[in-house]
Design a protein around this motif. Structure first.
Motif, PDB file in Angstrom:
ATOM      1  N   ALA A   1       0.848  -1.185   0.000  1.00 48.11           N
ATOM      2  CA  ALA A   1       0.000   0.000   0.000  1.00 48.11           C
ATOM      3  C   ALA A   1       0.886   1.239   0.000  1.00 48.11           C
ATOM      4  CB  ALA A   1      -0.909  -0.011   1.225  1.00 48.11           C
ATOM      5  N   PRO A   2       0.372   2.364  -0.472  1.00 45.81           N
ATOM      6  CA  PRO A   2       1.169   3.594  -0.493  1.00 45.81           C
ATOM      7  C   PRO A   2       1.705   3.944   0.883  1.00 45.81           C
ATOM      8  CG  PRO A   2      -0.826   3.879  -1.771  1.00 45.81           C
ATOM      9  CD  PRO A   2      -0.957   2.566  -1.073  1.00 45.81           C
ATOM     10  N   GLY A   3       2.991   4.211   0.951  1.00 43.48           N
ATOM     11  CA  GLY A   3       3.602   4.598   2.211  1.00 43.48           C
ATOM     12  C   GLY A   3       3.876   3.462   3.168  1.00 43.48           C
ATOM     13  N   LYS A   4       3.604   2.241   2.740  1.00 51.33           N
ATOM     14  CA  LYS A   4       3.817   1.083   3.613  1.00 51.33           C
ATOM     15  C   LYS A   4       4.792   0.108   2.966  1.00 51.33           C
ATOM     16  CE  LYS A   4      -0.651   1.215   5.970  1.00 51.33           C
ATOM     17  NZ  LYS A   4      -1.831   0.410   6.386  1.00 51.33           N
ATOM     18  N   GLU A   5       5.341  -0.770   3.801  1.00 52.04           N
ATOM     19  CA  GLU A   5       6.242  -1.787   3.286  1.00 52.04           C
ATOM     20  C   GLU A   5       5.447  -2.905   2.618  1.00 52.04           C
ATOM     21  OE1 GLU A   5       9.922  -1.322   6.490  1.00 52.04           O
ATOM     22  OE2 GLU A   5       8.807  -3.189   6.341  1.00 52.04           O
ATOM     23  N   ARG A   6       6.118  -3.583   1.712  1.00 49.91           N
ATOM     24  CA  ARG A   6       5.503  -4.730   1.077  1.00 49.91           C
ATOM     25  C   ARG A   6       5.257  -5.815   2.119  1.00 49.91           C
ATOM     26  NH1 ARG A   6       8.927  -6.728  -3.718  1.00 49.91           N
ATOM     27  NH2 ARG A   6      10.255  -7.478  -2.021  1.00 49.91           N
ATOM     28  N   GLU A   7       4.112  -6.478   2.054  1.00 53.23           N
ATOM     29  CA  GLU A   7       3.784  -7.504   3.032  1.00 53.23           C
ATOM     30  C   GLU A   7       3.305  -8.779   2.364  1.00 53.23           C
ATOM     31  OE1 GLU A   7       0.654  -6.249   5.644  1.00 53.23           O
ATOM     32  OE2 GLU A   7      -0.824  -6.057   4.041  1.00 53.23           O
ATOM     33  N   PHE A   8       3.571  -9.869   3.027  1.00 51.36           N
ATOM     34  CA  PHE A   8       3.155 -11.186   2.569  1.00 51.36           C
ATOM     35  C   PHE A   8       1.638 -11.320   2.680  1.00 51.36           C
ATOM     36  CE2 PHE A   8       3.169 -15.682   2.013  1.00 51.36           C
ATOM     37  CZ  PHE A   8       2.331 -16.213   2.980  1.00 51.36           C
ATOM     38  N   VAL A   9       1.030 -11.945   1.666  1.00 51.93           N
ATOM     39  CA  VAL A   9      -0.406 -12.189   1.692  1.00 51.93           C
ATOM     40  C   VAL A   9      -0.701 -13.692   1.749  1.00 51.93           C
ATOM     41  CG1 VAL A   9      -2.589 -11.931   0.463  1.00 51.93           C
ATOM     42  CG2 VAL A   9      -0.898 -10.069   0.419  1.00 51.93           C
TER      43      VAL A   9
ATOM     44  N   GLN B   1      -8.028 -15.637  -4.951  1.00 52.65           N
ATOM     45  CA  GLN B   1      -9.438 -15.287  -4.824  1.00 52.65           C
ATOM     46  C   GLN B   1      -9.608 -14.475  -3.559  1.00 52.65           C
ATOM     47  OE1 GLN B   1     -12.179 -15.950  -6.887  1.00 52.65           O
ATOM     48  NE2 GLN B   1     -13.250 -14.579  -5.466  1.00 52.65           N
ATOM     49  N   MET B   2     -10.117 -13.274  -3.697  1.00 48.96           N
ATOM     50  CA  MET B   2     -10.265 -12.368  -2.561  1.00 48.96           C
ATOM     51  C   MET B   2     -11.740 -12.057  -2.362  1.00 48.96           C
ATOM     52  SD  MET B   2      -7.058  -9.786  -3.174  1.00 48.96           S
ATOM     53  CE  MET B   2      -7.792  -9.028  -4.618  1.00 48.96           C
ATOM     54  N   ASN B   3     -12.258 -12.413  -1.213  1.00 49.60           N
ATOM     55  CA  ASN B   3     -13.658 -12.171  -0.861  1.00 49.60           C
ATOM     56  C   ASN B   3     -13.742 -11.234   0.328  1.00 49.60           C
ATOM     57  OD1 ASN B   3     -14.419 -14.063  -2.859  1.00 49.60           O
ATOM     58  ND2 ASN B   3     -14.300 -15.751  -1.393  1.00 49.60           N
ATOM     59  N   SER B   4     -14.914 -10.677   0.537  1.00 51.76           N
ATOM     60  CA  SER B   4     -15.158  -9.784   1.682  1.00 51.76           C
ATOM     61  C   SER B   4     -14.084  -8.708   1.769  1.00 51.76           C
ATOM     62  CB  SER B   4     -15.191 -10.604   2.987  1.00 51.76           C
ATOM     63  OG  SER B   4     -16.186 -11.594   2.939  1.00 51.76           O
ATOM     64  N   LEU B   5     -13.827  -8.074   0.663  1.00 48.04           N
ATOM     65  CA  LEU B   5     -12.745  -7.094   0.601  1.00 48.04           C
ATOM     66  C   LEU B   5     -13.044  -5.879   1.463  1.00 48.04           C
ATOM     67  CD1 LEU B   5     -11.857  -7.494  -3.142  1.00 48.04           C
ATOM     68  CD2 LEU B   5     -10.240  -7.686  -1.251  1.00 48.04           C
ATOM     69  N   LYS B   6     -11.977  -5.331   2.023  1.00 49.60           N
ATOM     70  CA  LYS B   6     -12.070  -4.171   2.906  1.00 49.60           C
ATOM     71  C   LYS B   6     -11.229  -3.039   2.335  1.00 49.60           C
ATOM     72  CE  LYS B   6     -12.071  -7.366   6.849  1.00 49.60           C
ATOM     73  NZ  LYS B   6     -11.374  -7.736   8.110  1.00 49.60           N
ATOM     74  N   PRO B   7     -11.519  -1.818   2.710  1.00 43.19           N
ATOM     75  CA  PRO B   7     -10.695  -0.700   2.223  1.00 43.19           C
ATOM     76  C   PRO B   7      -9.209  -0.885   2.529  1.00 43.19           C
ATOM     77  CG  PRO B   7     -12.711   0.137   3.179  1.00 43.19           C
ATOM     78  CD  PRO B   7     -12.698  -1.336   3.449  1.00 43.19           C
ATOM     79  N   GLU B   8      -8.904  -1.519   3.643  1.00 46.01           N
ATOM     80  CA  GLU B   8      -7.493  -1.724   4.000  1.00 46.01           C
ATOM     81  C   GLU B   8      -6.804  -2.761   3.125  1.00 46.01           C
ATOM     82  OE1 GLU B   8     -10.144  -1.761   6.050  1.00 46.01           O
ATOM     83  OE2 GLU B   8      -9.932  -3.313   7.614  1.00 46.01           O
ATOM     84  N   ASP B   9      -7.543  -3.439   2.259  1.00 44.00           N
ATOM     85  CA  ASP B   9      -6.932  -4.345   1.296  1.00 44.00           C
ATOM     86  C   ASP B   9      -6.419  -3.600   0.061  1.00 44.00           C
ATOM     87  OD1 ASP B   9      -9.545  -6.662   2.068  1.00 44.00           O
ATOM     88  OD2 ASP B   9      -7.457  -6.762   2.745  1.00 44.00           O
ATOM     89  N   THR B  10      -6.703  -2.316  -0.015  1.00 41.44           N
ATOM     90  CA  THR B  10      -6.237  -1.519  -1.140  1.00 41.44           C
ATOM     91  C   THR B  10      -4.720  -1.507  -1.198  1.00 41.44           C
ATOM     92  OG1 THR B  10      -8.205  -0.100  -1.133  1.00 41.44           O
ATOM     93  CG2 THR B  10      -6.185   0.808  -2.119  1.00 41.44           C
ATOM     94  N   ALA B  11      -4.176  -1.921  -2.344  1.00 41.86           N
ATOM     95  CA  ALA B  11      -2.727  -2.023  -2.502  1.00 41.86           C
ATOM     96  C   ALA B  11      -2.414  -2.479  -3.911  1.00 41.86           C
ATOM     97  CB  ALA B  11      -2.145  -3.012  -1.498  1.00 41.86           C
TER      98      ALA B  11
END
Length: 123
Positions: A40-48, A82-92
């Motif tokens: 995400a903008p301004g954040k480090e890359r993270e494992f999903v 497959q991404m379900n129940s997406l949240k604004p914090e999943d924006t990246a």
């Protein structure tokens, strides 16, 4: 050598779903693990999420458990998220990665990376 091309990103409303695809070329892809990371903008890359070479083992970040599913189609040389129940914090920006033989599937390091696909969750 492995080349990775992501697709499937876009704009989705909270609670919606998306399926990301990572198409791979290269003979070794089927013999190595693969993963999705995000940044995400301004954040480090993270494992999903990650999946082993034959798909028998999968691993998820706590933020993805119960909502995201990683899978692979060996015949199509493609890994999916497959991404379900997406949240604004999943924006990246979501990146596909392959071949973590020098490390672990959760942490890498990964030898091959795609260019990324943007996911925006907003109403």
């Amino acid at each position: 050598q492995v080349q990775l091309v992501e697709s499937g990103g876009g704009l989705v409303q909270p609670g919606g779903s998306l399926r990301l695809s990572c198409a791979a070329s290269g003979r070794t892809f089927s013999s190595v693990g693969a993963a999705w990371f995000r940044q995400a903008p301004g954040k480090e890359r993270e494992f999903v999420a990650a999946i082993s070479s034959r798909g028998g083992n999968t691993y998820y970040a706590d933020s993805a458990k119960g909502r995201f599913t990683i899978s692979r189609d060996m015949g199509k040389n493609t890994v999916y998220l497959q991404m379900n129940s997406l949240k604004p914090e999943d924006t990246a920006a979501y990146y596909c990665a392959a071949d973590a033989r020098r490390g672990t599937l959760r942490t890498g390091p990964y030898d091959y990376w795609g260019q990324g696909t943007q996911v925006t969750v907003s109403s």
